[in-house]
Design an enzyme around this catalytic site. Sequence first.
Site, PDB file in Angstrom:
ATOM      1  N   TYR A  51       0.806  -1.230   0.000  1.00  8.88           N
ATOM      2  CA  TYR A  51       0.000   0.000   0.000  1.00  8.88           C
ATOM      3  C   TYR A  51       0.841   1.285   0.000  1.00  8.88           C
ATOM      4  CZ  TYR A  51      -0.369  -0.274   5.268  1.00  8.88           C
ATOM      5  OH  TYR A  51      -0.171  -0.353   6.605  1.00  8.88           O
ATOM      6  N   GLU A  52       0.171   2.397  -0.204  1.00  4.43           N
ATOM      7  CA  GLU A  52       0.842   3.691  -0.445  1.00  4.43           C
ATOM      8  C   GLU A  52       1.793   3.614  -1.632  1.00  4.43           C
ATOM      9  OE1 GLU A  52      -0.363   6.116   0.984  1.00  4.43           O
ATOM     10  OE2 GLU A  52      -1.332   5.165   2.686  1.00  4.43           O
ATOM     11  N   GLY A  53       1.399   2.893  -2.652  1.00  7.22           N
ATOM     12  CA  GLY A  53       2.261   2.701  -3.819  1.00  7.22           C
ATOM     13  C   GLY A  53       3.087   1.444  -3.624  1.00  7.22           C
TER      14      GLY A  53
END
Lengths: 599, 599
Positions: free
Chosen positions: B440-442
Amino acid sequence: MPRYQAPLREMKFLLYDVLEIGTYSNLPRFSEAPQDVIDAILDGGSRFASEVLQPINAIGDRQGCKRNPDGSVTTPKGFKEAYKQMSDDGWMAISADSEYGGQGLPRIVALAFAEMCSSANMAFSMYPGLTRGAYEAIHHGGSDEQKKTYLPNMASGKWSGTMNLTEPQCGTDLGLIRTKAVPQPDGSYKITGQKIWISGGEQDLAENIIQLVLARIEGGPEGIKGISLFVVPKFMVNKDGSLGARNSFQCGGLEEKMGIHGNATCVMNYDGATGYLVGEAHKGMRTMFVMMNEARLGVGMQGLAQAEVAYQNAANFARERAQGRSITGSKAPDKPADPIIVHPDVRRMLMDCKAFIEGSRAFAYWTALQGDLLHVSPDQLVREKADDRMALLTPVIKGFLTDRGFKAASDALQLHGGTGYTREQGVEQFVRDARIAMIYEGTNGIQALDLVGRKLAANGGRAVFGFFSDLEEFVSANEGNEKLKPYVAGVQLATGQLREGTMWLMQNGMSNFDNAGASSHDYLQLFGLTALSLMWAKMAKAALEKEGRSKDGPGDRFYADKLITARYFFDRVLPDATSHLAKVKTGAGPVMALSADAF
Amino acid sequence: MPRYQAPLREMKFLLYDVLEIGTYSNLPRFSEAPQDVIDAILDGGSRFASEVLQPINAIGDRQGCKRNPDGSVTTPKGFKEAYKQMSDDGWMAISADSEYGGQGLPRIVALAFAEMCSSANMAFSMYPGLTRGAYEAIHHGGSDEQKKTYLPNMASGKWSGTMNLTEPQCGTDLGLIRTKAVPQPDGSYKITGQKIWISGGEQDLAENIIQLVLARIEGGPEGIKGISLFVVPKFMVNKDGSLGARNSFQCGGLEEKMGIHGNATCVMNYDGATGYLVGEAHKGMRTMFVMMNEARLGVGMQGLAQAEVAYQNAANFARERAQGRSITGSKAPDKPADPIIVHPDVRRMLMDCKAFIEGSRAFAYWTALQGDLLHVSPDQLVREKADDRMALLTPVIKGFLTDRGFKAASDALQLHGGTGYTREQGVEQFVRDARIAMIYEGTNGIQALDLVGRKLAANGGRAVFGFFSDLEEFVSANEGNEKLKPYVAGVQLATGQLREGTMWLMQNGMSNFDNAGASSHDYLQLFGLTALSLMWAKMAKAALEKEGRSKDGPGDRFYADKLITARYFFDRVLPDATSHLAKVKTGAGPVMALSADAF
């Protein structure tokens, strides 16, 4: 929901083109396995795995097993029916001896089928897998009567088998076993003690469960030299083969685990249960090692098998999921986004998986072939070589394939992005299931210690020198082949690094055993990479020979693609060997310098 | 059950001896944070993490969150009380601005506390963590009125915040967003669409939930250039600050996941919900990136934090569990077996964890310090340098710390043997929880692409050349120091490899962007290892200066042990850089050669 298709073409390429098992057709077992028979087994096995086992894999994960108040265990919905079908249709008996009702085919054929089952449903396939190990142990160490009593029903799967080793105070260190066996006037023993983590110790799949139990005969020697092996059936077997009284042991509880929920991990309480000595008293470890070695090869295959199914789903996802544009210009300009398979970092993960999986499959199958030759070759030298290879490479297969298999499954999850983390998608189950394979049947640390502490030194290093001969013979036989050059060069490079690591160990591991221990993990990895380099070069050779002569015609890219993947292995996977070698050569100094309370 | 003790001495060593934050006491925020204030926060924070958050970590994993028929979400038992205590006692407001009721302390202090919370209970700490990110986004992009309306209650945690980016058809590729915003006469917007994977999108912890939502204003430009950011409160806020009507959105379901079960991962359905534009129309990504960068540093810390707690439990287990004998002779001959910490391969796993954790903590804290300097330094050049470091190193921290953090947590599980695979022991939860941080978050692939595709080239490479200056300045300032020699040599080696990789990318990444993409993962790993080499050398320097001058007297081995671990890093971790460099330099050829249907 995840899908699985057995990689039949890969398997057939290995068996027929790389290992050329047709050349052994003059040997027992192989003579029963012409190509059309093997094809039929693989094709039918593939359907069984995809249509029967795979659909109940996620169900098994969610439902898990349930222990009932009476100590019985209920397996997940569908497991009982699948097990019955597997047994009824003869799938468990592929390589069992024909005298016990088996099909008497080479083990390598059974291994290919086992790979499919493990990919389709690892938790389920452990039930027949362990039964197979128990079969081998009784076959190896049991009396004629024991064989006659147990093997036919174990071959078919009507009865299942287990191994009972671990106790709360001992896992790796079996010398600490407390379960005791008290001799009875009739020659049997009363077994009392608690075993833990017994896979399939209780379940509702088989009519009888044949426990193999390590215990200490009262008054026997201390430590590992006082451990004996017993066969302890759930239901006593009458003279006529019918089932008699229920034996005095029970499942006391099930372990909650990270994965393989469909497999019952039992606490087993033996309360004066009737058992029969297998083999000699106090020498139980010998027979148990037969079972463990069989199992270790199987566990290595589990790492590979979870990587395979995770990879298949990742490849499908990468072709289907559209997100972003190729950095070299759109490949699907008519769509809102390109499929993510256009992105190089997505490719990297797929290629890493592919190069590992295909190389490791070759490694495992080649080693399994040694197991067959060991049993059926009339040539003493061939048998000795096969035995050396099996002994040397089993810990490498177990450790390397499960470490890298877990990594590959995790990469396959990664490729899915957030989707991969959801239970609905299903790939995360493969990661959780694969994680156990690095631990059981001897942790990978124990495999590494077995390799450097035992296997290297055995018979004056005969096995490891033999393996170097395998590598060198391939190089010298093929170095004149211009097209094979890059692959042969890769084998040479890997061989040089493994030799350097081996020499370092021989020079430094004896003077300080901690040096051997501290280097063992990286040495095993280095060994695995070197073995894979040989396998990839062998596959490249077979592919070059077959290329353009494929019956599927000039449009068939199978062999050309095989060469591409081989290059990927040498360019992008083998470089890890350099780091592992550097770590091998640091020795114990930096590893052991801190005091225990500094952690 | 697992335990957790915040590594207070490690944290204080970093803050005071390595980063010497006392030297910044003339700057805003730092002037409010003398050593006794920071000590009090860390000591109190440690107790809060161990006594309040850690005990509900396993409960959260087992119970998970529950969506009720009315769309409300119930968090696990104890979460609500812990959240209230965290808010009431001011723990969420450490680095929030004093004008919004915060304590106005440096962010690095808040980061140390956040690390503790994440180790103690990752799923829980995501609620305040995302609130903090949303606070920053409004702080950066919101109007004065928006700041006044939302920030005070978000600073305290009375209200929580979220980020709503992902939709079913778009995760990484936010240009595909379909959620639409229709302008209303009063200046507000009606927001309609579905968002998925919204952490904390609905819960029962905070009185109000401030959703930050990416949407496309009707008629705005296509793709990423038409995305705007909106603030969408769960309850409308009246002029007097009291809560008004319930806004028109609902949690439509919760995702079942591999881990972080205590955090509610919501499907959010916006049905003409009232939202307010944050910053300029169509320029929502700018502000969202502020939030994401904040969050990426936090996610990197999650990788480290899970490694830390898993490692602590592994170290305790290794000292307590007795199994086998040391291969160099028993270390506990009076006991049935030696503690497993005597075995070199067990040490290897502990040392790998320790060298990673301590090096990465230094890396993350050093980078966080840049974040503080960026905000408070009066010196334009210092701010520019800090900004460059933050921008360049954020993707490295996110990718490297979460990849290696997961590996370390998995190693810690491995050390436990079969025990580690059981849910009862608890270490397997750390592995499952840690796994999401790579995604997550890229995803880490996106981090790597951000590094090679954007951060390297920005401002003509100013940031990366600046980082090389950091490395070289350390070397030239310290190469005369005889005691530091091995560490300085390690930095030189790493610098040379990173330089080679960077040059390769600059020469080959532009001519074929696929070269950059194919190398990005390994380049990021190489970058992370090089950053850690600098950190370990800095720590070694501080340890050498402090050694023997410890107030704990000559028996204190903290600094001597730090030097041992530094040596381990250079001897046994840094060698990985060689493999990564080799892979960087292969380019796209072997990665991209297969056709998409060959997988």
